[in-house]
Design an enzyme around this catalytic site. Structure first.
Site, PDB file in Angstrom:
ATOM      1  N   ARG A  35      -0.525  11.845   7.510  1.00  0.00           N
ATOM      2  CA  ARG A  35       0.265  12.886   8.169  1.00  0.00           C
ATOM      3  C   ARG A  35       1.116  12.268   9.267  1.00  0.00           C
ATOM      4  NH1 ARG A  35      -4.784  15.706  11.319  1.00  0.00           N
ATOM      5  NH2 ARG A  35      -4.080  15.206  13.420  1.00  0.00           N
ATOM      6  N   GLY A  94       0.349   5.318   0.492  1.00  0.00           N
ATOM      7  CA  GLY A  94      -0.650   6.320   0.836  1.00  0.00           C
ATOM      8  C   GLY A  94      -0.019   7.577   1.394  1.00  0.00           C
ATOM      9  N   GLU A 126      -5.967  21.085   9.110  1.00  0.00           N
ATOM     10  CA  GLU A 126      -6.270  20.134   8.037  1.00  0.00           C
ATOM     11  C   GLU A 126      -6.920  20.815   6.832  1.00  0.00           C
ATOM     12  OE1 GLU A 126      -5.861  17.310   6.836  1.00  0.00           O
ATOM     13  OE2 GLU A 126      -4.995  16.035   8.399  1.00  0.00           O
ATOM     14  N   ASN A 136       0.845  -1.190   0.000  1.00  0.00           N
ATOM     15  CA  ASN A 136       0.000   0.000   0.000  1.00  0.00           C
ATOM     16  C   ASN A 136       0.881   1.240   0.000  1.00  0.00           C
ATOM     17  OD1 ASN A 136      -2.376   1.679   0.621  1.00  0.00           O
ATOM     18  ND2 ASN A 136      -1.418   1.848   2.635  1.00  0.00           N
TER      19      ASN A 136
END
Ligand code: ZN
Lengths: 494, 80
Positions: free
Chosen positions: A183, A180, A290, A178
């Site tokens: 953060r 990705g 965010e 994976n």
């Protein structure tokens, strides 16, 4: 997915052929005035934040900015805003600076759907990322010019890394690898926390490792090939490789090597941080500013220990500004959020013309569609809410006709002004919704809003007789607009 | 010096890194072992002055149960 290879324009092929890593991309950007080196000495805080926010205001042509005079970090380099404007994205796709967002959308949508991996293997001893290797006395603060991105973040974040991990129950399976974007908050010289959404692959792997008492190893890639940074955030199925996907979208091979802890990593990354999960250990993480433009709170988050670091000589630390929009985050993921929704809608509704899901990862979307009969656009909207991304993200949806460019907000506002009746607004209460929506009454749940701003069609008896003015459109007008810009520039230079 | 986020005393703080230029100390980065806050002593007051922080941006390490688990540990005998 079919196995055909996407046909690229000669310009796109030329760009794909010359970009092997972030340094090649920064050179290309600099040739077009899209990457500048900040001339002055800066303090890590607040100067970097201020410069980057100012550059990010111009979503069309803001440049990437390299900082090489950061106080207290002599000799270290930082770059922010690499994907910070649509002109930067245009150059990556072989398009000229200033290319319209709609044109970029069709370029990406046209590359969608092929899945032939283009991967070149590089032996670790020849991989630039392994030029330097640190296995003892690891101190992330000595290796990277870390800084606080937003003023009230809980610490220093590595916010634009691609993280590689393997299924801890099937660690030799390449297809279950994976990649990705998560953060990372630095929690010490050789410690970090990594935040993943519980439903995502990484969180599943953490759960498995802890349940089975087996190690979970990860490789954090920093300063990556620009296609990797763009496409690692695109959801692919669990058994598909993000590397294959990124190479296919870029139309050129991605060079992979092996990290010291056995992951496939980009051979030309600026840095790879190898780490392992400290099973069942948690550490306070956050707040962090965010993408919806608000801080997420403090949580207990899984903790990792750094086991080794590989890096190129004089590595460039790539970072990103995230916060209240518009920011690099929106440009980085906007088009590849839009393209899959478009591809999935097209399967059922060939009438769909374009999808704009640029805003806050698709919390607001605008879809243009050839309206077939009264209410048709609403059915398309329902289908959009059922796409994988729509399911959690498409909170507000505006439907417009095919004569409206969904990327041109002046045109969208025209459609809202002239084609919307308040009775054409649908609210679907208590739907699933991404946790991060700041407006949610209950995180994870929310109402969906569909505004049908398409024109009235039979059997609707009224409103369909508006006789539209038909101003000239098409490529001739686009070319004239570009010509006018050139004349203006010449006039200015005279 | 106390932690700017939870006011923990000096003995809970760790020095992470010193920024130097030609021998001159430019700044120091600290870490609070109780609330995990990281800061540089050269930052603007809004980031490192406890008195300027809204409650929401302070931390209360005496009550860790106040904070949600991102992924609850599978086994609870692990140290936290
Ligand atoms: Zn503290």
């Amino acid at each position: 997915m079919d196995m055909e290879t996407v046909t690229l324009s000669p310009e796109a092929r030329a760009v794909a052929g010359r970009i092997h890593n972030i340094r090649d991309y920064l050179d290309l950007l600099a040739e077009h005035g899209q990457c500048i080196t900040w001339p002055d000495t800066v303090m890590p805080e607040p100067d970097i934040r201020k410069v980057v926010v100012a550059a990010g205001r111009d979503a069309m042509t803001g440049p990437a900015i390299v900082f090489d005079k950061i106080r207290g970090y002599p000799g270290k380099r930082l770059v922010v805003g690499v994907h910070g404007s649509f002109s930067n994205i245009a150059l990556l796709l072989g398009k000229p600076k200033g290319t319209s967002i709609k044109e970029l959308f069709y370029e990406l949508a046209g590359r969608w759907g092929s899945d032939t991996p283009l991967i070149n293997r590089v032996e670790p001893e020849h991989a630039p990322v392994h030029e330097n290797r640190v296995e003892a006395g690891i101190n992330l603060y000595d290796l990277l010019p870390l800084y606080r991105i937003n003023a009230l973040d809980g610490g220093f974040y590595i916010a634009k890394a691609n993280i590689v991990s393997r299924d801890p129950r099937d660690p030799d399976n390449f297809a279950k690898q994976n990649v990705g974007i998560y953060r990372i908050q630095v929690q010490g010289p050789d410690r970090f926390t990594l935040l993943s959404v519980p439903s995502h692959d990484m969180a599943q792997q953490i759960l498995m490792a802890e349940q089975d008492d087996v190690p979970l190893k990860v490789a954090v890639m920093l300063g990556n090939h620009p296609a990797m940074a763009m496409f690692a955030a695109t959801p692919v199925n669990y058994d598909e490789s993000e590397f294959a996907y990124a190479s296919q979208m870029m139309g050129s091979p991605i060079e992979l090597t092996r990290s010291g802890n056995g992951m496939d990593v980009l051979a030309g990354a600026e840095m790879v941080i190898e780490a392992e999960l400290l099973n069942n250990q948690r550490c306070l993480e956050g707040p962090f500013g965010e993408f919806p433009g608000s801080y997420s709170g403090i949580r207990h988050v899984p903790l990792f220990r750094v086991t080794a670091v590989s890096h190129r000589t004089d590595p460039i630390f790539e970072s990103i500004y995230i916060g209240k929009g518009w920011t690099e985050h929106d440009t980085l993921i906007g088009l590849n959020t839009s393209a899959p929704i478009y591809a999935q809608l097209k399967e059922n509704f060939p009438e769909v013309v374009a999808v704009n899901a640029l805003y806050q990862h698709g919390l607001t979307g605008i879809i243009s569609v050839k309206n077939r009969f009264a209410g048709f656009a609403k059915s398309v909207a329902m289908r959009a809410l059922g796409t994988p991304h729509g399911l959690m993200y498409l909170k507000n949806l505006i439907m417009v006709d095919d004569d409206v460019d969904p990327f041109d907000l002046n045109q969208v506002m025209w459609a809202l002004s002239t084609r919307t009746r308040a009775s054409d607004i649908i609210v679907i209460p208590n739907m699933p919704l991404v946790l991060i929506d700041p407006a949610a009454e209950i995180p994870g749940k929310g109402h969906r809003l569909v505004i049908d701003a398409t024109s009235f069609m039979p059997p609707d008896p009224i409103g369909g007789d508006a006789k539209l003015v038909a101003p000239p459109t098409g490529s001739e007008i686009d070319d004239l607009a570009k010509y006018i810009l050139r004349l203006q520039k010449e006039a200015e230079n005279r | 010096m106390n932690c700017p986020r939870c006011q923990s005393a000096e003995e809970h703080l760790r020095t992470e890194c010193e920024g130097r230029e030609g021998g001159e100390l430019v700044w120091t980065v600290f870490y609070c072992r109780r609330c995990s806050f990281t800061w540089r002593d050269s930052e603007p007051a809004e980031s490192i002055d406890y008195g300027l922080r809204e409650d929401w941006f302070r931390a209360d390490p005496d009550h860790p149960e106040k904070y949600e688990q991102n992924i609850p540990p599978a086994k609870t005998d692990g140290a936290d």
